[in-house]
Design a protein around this motif. Structure first.
Motif, short mmCIF file in Angstrom:
data_model
loop_
_atom_site.label_atom_id
_atom_site.label_comp_id
_atom_site.label_asym_id
_atom_site.label_seq_id
_atom_site.Cartn_x
_atom_site.Cartn_y
_atom_site.Cartn_z
N ILE A 109 0.85 -1.20 0.00
CA ILE A 109 0.00 0.00 0.00
C ILE A 109 0.89 1.25 0.00
CG2 ILE A 109 -1.63 1.34 1.40
CD1 ILE A 109 -2.93 -1.33 2.20
N GLY A 110 1.96 1.23 0.77
CA GLY A 110 2.89 2.36 0.79
C GLY A 110 3.57 2.57 -0.55
N THR A 138 3.99 5.55 -5.56
CA THR A 138 3.93 5.52 -7.02
C THR A 138 2.86 6.47 -7.53
OG1 THR A 138 4.64 3.22 -6.94
CG2 THR A 138 3.72 4.00 -9.01
N ALA A 139 1.70 6.49 -6.87
CA ALA A 139 0.62 7.40 -7.28
C ALA A 139 1.05 8.85 -7.11
CB ALA A 139 -0.63 7.10 -6.47
N ALA A 140 1.76 9.15 -6.02
CA ALA A 140 2.22 10.52 -5.79
C ALA A 140 3.23 10.94 -6.85
CB ALA A 140 2.81 10.65 -4.39
N VAL A 141 4.17 10.07 -7.17
CA VAL A 141 5.17 10.37 -8.20
C VAL A 141 4.50 10.54 -9.56
CG1 VAL A 141 7.15 9.41 -9.45
CG2 VAL A 141 7.08 9.29 -6.96
N THR A 142 3.54 9.67 -9.87
CA THR A 142 2.81 9.76 -11.14
C THR A 142 2.05 11.08 -11.24
OG1 THR A 142 2.57 7.35 -11.17
CG2 THR A 142 1.13 8.61 -12.63
#
Length: 167
Positions: A10-11, A16-20
């Motif tokens: 989950i982390g 990954t979502a934040a970087v994307t």
């Protein structure tokens, strides 16, 4: 152990979502900047086209003849003779283009001129003419005057470089 692996995944997914999202946001900002620059370029090209059209109107021969006739008494314009035109090669050099004299040559010629000035000063003082020494020193400091290149039979001697409104 399953719960720890789930939390790690989950982390990783959150990171990954934040970087994307960050990459997507930067890409959108760059795209907006590209659109803004393209609009500025189009505006500049339109301005250039407008200025070219204005120049074409301002430099029409009929308009210029009318202006010459209207203001002839005030300006007293005369036609340019063909002998008054020169090529760019014939113009004197700019100060920045004048070659710098060699320091050793300048010192040697200055030393010789100083000695010659001293000799002429003694001769002049004997004759009662003190201005000769000053003239000799002034000629010792004189720089060569740049001369325009002679007009030759060059292949482009009869061509005059001019700007053009058309591209």
């Amino acid at each position: 152990m399953l719960k720890t692996l789930d939390l790690v995944l989950i982390g990783v997914m959150t990171a990954t979502a934040a970087v994307t999202y960050t990459i997507k946001h930067r890409a959108e900002l760059k795209l907006e900047e590209v659109h803004r620059l393209e609009a500025e370029i189009k505006l500049e090209k339109d301005t250039i086209d407008l200025l070219k059209a204005d120049w074409a109107l301002q430099s029409q021969p009929n308009r210029l003849e009318r202006l010459v006739r209207a203001y002839n008494d005030e300006l007293k314009l005369q036609p340019t003779e063909s002998t008054a035109l020169v090529h760019a090669k014939e113009l004197p050099m700019l100060k920045s283009e004048v070659p710098v004299p060699d320091v050793t040559e300048a010192k040697a010629s200055a030393k010789g001129a100083t000695e010659a000035g001293a000799k002429s000063a003694t001769v002049a003082s004997a004759k009662g003419a003190p201005d000769t020494a000053k003239g000799a020193q002034a000629t010792a400091k004189a720089q060569p005057i740049p001369m325009p290149a002679p007009r030759g039979e060059a292949e482009d001697a009869d061509q005059i470089e001019t700007g053009s409104v058309e591209e």
